[in-house]
Design a protein around this motif. Structure first.
Motif, PDB file in Angstrom:
ATOM      1  N   SER A   8     -13.492  -1.146  -5.398  1.00  0.00           N
ATOM      2  CA  SER A   8     -12.159  -1.740  -5.259  1.00  0.00           C
ATOM      3  C   SER A   8     -11.136  -0.949  -6.069  1.00  0.00           C
ATOM      4  CB  SER A   8     -12.174  -3.194  -5.714  1.00  0.00           C
ATOM      5  OG  SER A   8     -12.651  -3.298  -7.053  1.00  0.00           O
ATOM      6  N   PRO A   9     -10.896   0.313  -5.713  1.00  0.00           N
ATOM      7  CA  PRO A   9      -9.877   1.084  -6.419  1.00  0.00           C
ATOM      8  C   PRO A   9      -8.493   0.536  -6.094  1.00  0.00           C
ATOM      9  CG  PRO A   9     -10.602   2.276  -4.485  1.00  0.00           C
ATOM     10  CD  PRO A   9     -11.500   1.070  -4.601  1.00  0.00           C
ATOM     11  N   LEU A  10      -7.554   0.748  -6.974  1.00  0.00           N
ATOM     12  CA  LEU A  10      -6.198   0.292  -6.707  1.00  0.00           C
ATOM     13  C   LEU A  10      -5.537   1.149  -5.637  1.00  0.00           C
ATOM     14  CD1 LEU A  10      -4.177  -1.851  -7.594  1.00  0.00           C
ATOM     15  CD2 LEU A  10      -3.351  -0.265  -9.344  1.00  0.00           C
ATOM     16  N   LEU A  11      -5.902   2.413  -5.574  1.00  0.00           N
ATOM     17  CA  LEU A  11      -5.251   3.354  -4.665  1.00  0.00           C
ATOM     18  C   LEU A  11      -6.269   4.135  -3.851  1.00  0.00           C
ATOM     19  CD1 LEU A  11      -2.698   4.951  -3.727  1.00  0.00           C
ATOM     20  CD2 LEU A  11      -3.085   6.468  -5.687  1.00  0.00           C
ATOM     21  N   SER A  12      -5.962   4.318  -2.571  1.00  0.00           N
ATOM     22  CA  SER A  12      -6.714   5.229  -1.711  1.00  0.00           C
ATOM     23  C   SER A  12      -5.797   6.384  -1.320  1.00  0.00           C
ATOM     24  CB  SER A  12      -7.193   4.517  -0.442  1.00  0.00           C
ATOM     25  OG  SER A  12      -8.121   3.505  -0.729  1.00  0.00           O
ATOM     26  N   VAL A  13      -6.233   7.592  -1.603  1.00  0.00           N
ATOM     27  CA  VAL A  13      -5.479   8.781  -1.217  1.00  0.00           C
ATOM     28  C   VAL A  13      -6.183   9.403  -0.016  1.00  0.00           C
ATOM     29  CG1 VAL A  13      -4.576  11.017  -1.934  1.00  0.00           C
ATOM     30  CG2 VAL A  13      -4.762   9.162  -3.596  1.00  0.00           C
ATOM     31  N   ILE A  14      -5.473   9.486   1.104  1.00  0.00           N
ATOM     32  CA  ILE A  14      -6.041   9.997   2.348  1.00  0.00           C
ATOM     33  C   ILE A  14      -5.571  11.424   2.564  1.00  0.00           C
ATOM     34  CG2 ILE A  14      -6.112   9.701   4.857  1.00  0.00           C
ATOM     35  CD1 ILE A  14      -5.661   6.671   4.348  1.00  0.00           C
ATOM     36  N   GLY A  86      -8.516   0.754  -1.110  1.00  0.00           N
ATOM     37  CA  GLY A  86      -7.515   0.491  -2.123  1.00  0.00           C
ATOM     38  C   GLY A  86      -6.460  -0.509  -1.691  1.00  0.00           C
ATOM     39  N   LYS A  87      -5.797  -1.083  -2.654  1.00  0.00           N
ATOM     40  CA  LYS A  87      -4.671  -1.989  -2.397  1.00  0.00           C
ATOM     41  C   LYS A  87      -3.494  -1.209  -1.819  1.00  0.00           C
ATOM     42  CE  LYS A  87      -1.610  -5.317  -4.727  1.00  0.00           C
ATOM     43  NZ  LYS A  87      -1.293  -5.997  -6.010  1.00  0.00           N
ATOM     44  N   TYR A  88      -3.393   0.061  -2.227  1.00  0.00           N
ATOM     45  CA  TYR A  88      -2.321   0.925  -1.758  1.00  0.00           C
ATOM     46  C   TYR A  88      -2.908   2.188  -1.137  1.00  0.00           C
ATOM     47  CZ  TYR A  88       0.452  -2.048  -4.862  1.00  0.00           C
ATOM     48  OH  TYR A  88       1.036  -3.131  -5.482  1.00  0.00           O
ATOM     49  N   ILE A  89      -2.093   2.811  -0.277  1.00  0.00           N
ATOM     50  CA  ILE A  89      -2.491   4.058   0.388  1.00  0.00           C
ATOM     51  C   ILE A  89      -1.410   5.110   0.169  1.00  0.00           C
ATOM     52  CG2 ILE A  89      -2.657   5.157   2.674  1.00  0.00           C
ATOM     53  CD1 ILE A  89      -4.246   2.750   3.618  1.00  0.00           C
ATOM     54  N   VAL A  90      -1.857   6.329  -0.098  1.00  0.00           N
ATOM     55  CA  VAL A  90      -0.982   7.496  -0.172  1.00  0.00           C
ATOM     56  C   VAL A  90      -1.568   8.571   0.733  1.00  0.00           C
ATOM     57  CG1 VAL A  90      -0.315   9.433  -1.670  1.00  0.00           C
ATOM     58  CG2 VAL A  90       0.007   7.095  -2.457  1.00  0.00           C
ATOM     59  N   PHE A  91      -0.707   9.249   1.474  1.00  0.00           N
ATOM     60  CA  PHE A  91      -1.132  10.360   2.323  1.00  0.00           C
ATOM     61  C   PHE A  91      -0.720  11.675   1.669  1.00  0.00           C
ATOM     62  CE2 PHE A  91      -0.233   6.806   5.235  1.00  0.00           C
ATOM     63  CZ  PHE A  91      -1.462   6.698   5.874  1.00  0.00           C
ATOM     64  N   VAL A  92      -1.672  12.605   1.560  1.00  0.00           N
ATOM     65  CA  VAL A  92      -1.388  13.941   1.035  1.00  0.00           C
ATOM     66  C   VAL A  92      -1.997  14.952   1.996  1.00  0.00           C
ATOM     67  CG1 VAL A  92      -1.627  15.540  -0.891  1.00  0.00           C
ATOM     68  CG2 VAL A  92      -1.452  13.084  -1.343  1.00  0.00           C
ATOM     69  N   ASP A  93      -1.191  15.873   2.503  1.00  0.00           N
ATOM     70  CA  ASP A  93      -1.732  16.915   3.375  1.00  0.00           C
ATOM     71  C   ASP A  93      -2.494  17.936   2.540  1.00  0.00           C
ATOM     72  OD1 ASP A  93      -0.710  15.712   5.598  1.00  0.00           O
ATOM     73  OD2 ASP A  93       1.052  17.007   5.755  1.00  0.00           O
ATOM     74  N   ALA A  94      -3.551  18.474   3.103  1.00  0.00           N
ATOM     75  CA  ALA A  94      -4.462  19.330   2.345  1.00  0.00           C
ATOM     76  C   ALA A  94      -3.814  20.617   1.860  1.00  0.00           C
ATOM     77  CB  ALA A  94      -5.694  19.658   3.193  1.00  0.00           C
ATOM     78  N   ASP A  95      -2.734  21.054   2.505  1.00  0.00           N
ATOM     79  CA  ASP A  95      -2.092  22.301   2.106  1.00  0.00           C
ATOM     80  C   ASP A  95      -0.934  22.090   1.131  1.00  0.00           C
ATOM     81  OD1 ASP A  95      -0.964  20.999   4.254  1.00  0.00           O
ATOM     82  OD2 ASP A  95      -0.238  22.799   5.244  1.00  0.00           O
ATOM     83  N   ASP A  96      -0.744  20.856   0.671  1.00  0.00           N
ATOM     84  CA  ASP A  96       0.296  20.546  -0.308  1.00  0.00           C
ATOM     85  C   ASP A  96      -0.347  20.033  -1.595  1.00  0.00           C
ATOM     86  OD1 ASP A  96       2.207  21.160   1.664  1.00  0.00           O
ATOM     87  OD2 ASP A  96       2.192  19.099   2.409  1.00  0.00           O
ATOM     88  N   VAL A 164       4.239  11.383   3.727  1.00  0.00           N
ATOM     89  CA  VAL A 164       3.620  11.925   2.513  1.00  0.00           C
ATOM     90  C   VAL A 164       4.457  11.656   1.270  1.00  0.00           C
ATOM     91  CG1 VAL A 164       2.330  13.712   3.735  1.00  0.00           C
ATOM     92  CG2 VAL A 164       4.667  14.198   2.931  1.00  0.00           C
ATOM     93  N   ASP A 165       5.602  11.026   1.424  1.00  0.00           N
ATOM     94  CA  ASP A 165       6.473  10.766   0.280  1.00  0.00           C
ATOM     95  C   ASP A 165       6.548   9.274  -0.026  1.00  0.00           C
ATOM     96  OD1 ASP A 165       7.865  10.077   2.554  1.00  0.00           O
ATOM     97  OD2 ASP A 165       9.749  11.044   1.971  1.00  0.00           O
ATOM     98  N   ALA A 166       5.418   8.582   0.042  1.00  0.00           N
ATOM     99  CA  ALA A 166       5.447   7.134  -0.156  1.00  0.00           C
ATOM    100  C   ALA A 166       4.092   6.580  -0.561  1.00  0.00           C
ATOM    101  CB  ALA A 166       5.914   6.437   1.121  1.00  0.00           C
ATOM    102  N   VAL A 167       4.156   5.462  -1.281  1.00  0.00           N
ATOM    103  CA  VAL A 167       2.990   4.616  -1.530  1.00  0.00           C
ATOM    104  C   VAL A 167       3.126   3.411  -0.609  1.00  0.00           C
ATOM    105  CG1 VAL A 167       1.827   3.122  -3.202  1.00  0.00           C
ATOM    106  CG2 VAL A 167       2.755   5.322  -3.944  1.00  0.00           C
ATOM    107  N   PHE A 168       2.110   3.158   0.210  1.00  0.00           N
ATOM    108  CA  PHE A 168       2.131   2.055   1.169  1.00  0.00           C
ATOM    109  C   PHE A 168       1.172   0.955   0.733  1.00  0.00           C
ATOM    110  CE2 PHE A 168       3.082   5.919   3.522  1.00  0.00           C
ATOM    111  CZ  PHE A 168       4.144   5.566   4.346  1.00  0.00           C
ATOM    112  N   LYS A 169       1.560  -0.301   0.936  1.00  0.00           N
ATOM    113  CA  LYS A 169       0.626  -1.397   0.714  1.00  0.00           C
ATOM    114  C   LYS A 169      -0.320  -1.469   1.911  1.00  0.00           C
ATOM    115  CE  LYS A 169       1.897  -5.232  -1.280  1.00  0.00           C
ATOM    116  NZ  LYS A 169       2.523  -6.573  -1.512  1.00  0.00           N
ATOM    117  N   THR A 170      -1.598  -1.408   1.639  1.00  0.00           N
ATOM    118  CA  THR A 170      -2.608  -1.357   2.696  1.00  0.00           C
ATOM    119  C   THR A 170      -2.554  -2.588   3.590  1.00  0.00           C
ATOM    120  OG1 THR A 170      -4.031  -0.099   1.192  1.00  0.00           O
ATOM    121  CG2 THR A 170      -5.065  -1.029   3.158  1.00  0.00           C
ATOM    122  N   SER A 171      -2.386  -3.767   3.007  1.00  0.00           N
ATOM    123  CA  SER A 171      -2.382  -4.992   3.799  1.00  0.00           C
ATOM    124  C   SER A 171      -1.216  -5.033   4.774  1.00  0.00           C
ATOM    125  CB  SER A 171      -2.347  -6.219   2.888  1.00  0.00           C
ATOM    126  OG  SER A 171      -1.187  -6.219   2.072  1.00  0.00           O
TER     127      SER A 171
END
Length: 259
Positions: A8-14, A86-96, A164-171
């Motif tokens: 149960s991490p607070l954040l998931s980075v995809i 995670g409770k929140y999701i962040v997207f990061v592209d692999a080349d950034d 890629v410039d945001a933290v999203f609530k997963t729910s």
């Protein structure tokens, strides 16, 4: 990186990955938030990126590799959303990559404001610029809170063309079936953000320059020849507008938007 509670991490980075072997470690090293899982979705890469991530995960237990056949960045991100714990999701592209100590500040803002989304800024870099793991720990950022369902859609000054410039609530994503449209090969972020903003009731906007984005990257999902890219961009842009309008009309039909 310290071990975390992986159940149960607070954040998931995809992190969607396609042929990004030379730069994937740079990306992973920049994700410094402790209470997180990192989900690397290998979208049918033809290089040795998956082997590099597997080796990396051996010493970083919060990193998880998912292999799939090639289907594009939208399908990779959708799979990441499905797998996220995670409770929140962040997207990061692999080349950034990310600036240091910024994710923690964004998660704090999300928690303090019960936010559906916290927006930050993108710092654009030329594709051959060196990687500098700069810190934003002491950056004196500006913060604005926008309350009320779909209010962000009425604001021209708030970015709605990047995810890629945001933290999203997963729910908020899952409960409203916000997803990436796999028929879009460019402009997929536009449709997602339009859908998300139409259901978001609490939006936090900052000017923190957290995300380092490489322009014209040769490792990008969407890199192609200029003429073909322009054709696909126009077609995808029109289709993204249609998807946005349909989703917004379904979720908030009483709102009037300048479309």
């Amino acid at each position: 990186m310290q071990d975390t509670s992986l159940n149960s991490p607070l954040l998931s980075v995809i992190v969607p990955m396609y042929n990004c072997a030379p730069v994937i470690v740079r990306c992973l090293d920049s994700i410094d938030y402790q209470d997180c899982e990192i989900i690397v979705v290998n979208d049918g890469s033809k290089d040795n990126g998956a082997e590099i991530v597997e080796k990396y995960a051996a010493t970083h237990p919060n990193v998880r590799l998912i292999n799939k056949s090639n289907g594009g960045v939208s399908s990779a991100r959708n799979l990441g959303i499905q797998e996220a714990r995670g409770k929140y999701i962040v997207f990061v592209d692999a080349d950034d990559y990310l600036a240091q100590y910024g994710l923690a500040r964004m998660i704090t803002l999300a928690e303090q404001n019960a936010a559906d989304i916290v927006k930050y800024k993108i710092h654009s870099l030329h594709h051959d610029a060196p990687c500098v793991y700069n810190s934003v720990a002491d950056y004196n950022m500006k913060v604005e809170v926008i309350s009320g369902k779909a209010q962000a859609l009425t604001r021209y000054d708030i970015s709605d063309y990047h995810v890629v410039d945001a933290v999203f609530k997963t729910s908020t994503i899952r409960e409203n079936d916000v997803h990436f449209y796999t028929d879009l090969h460019l402009r997929e972020d536009d449709a997602f953000m339009g859908a998300f903003y139409s259901v978001a009731s609490q939006v936090v906007v900052t000017d923190l320059p957290l995300y380092n984005y490489y322009t014209s990257s040769y490792f990008s999902h969407t890199h192609s020849q200029p003429i073909e890219r322009q054709r696909v961009l126009i077609q995808s842009g029109l289709l993204a507008i249609r998807h946005r309008k349909e989703f917004i009309a379904k979720k908030c039909p009483n709102q009037i938007f300048p479309y």
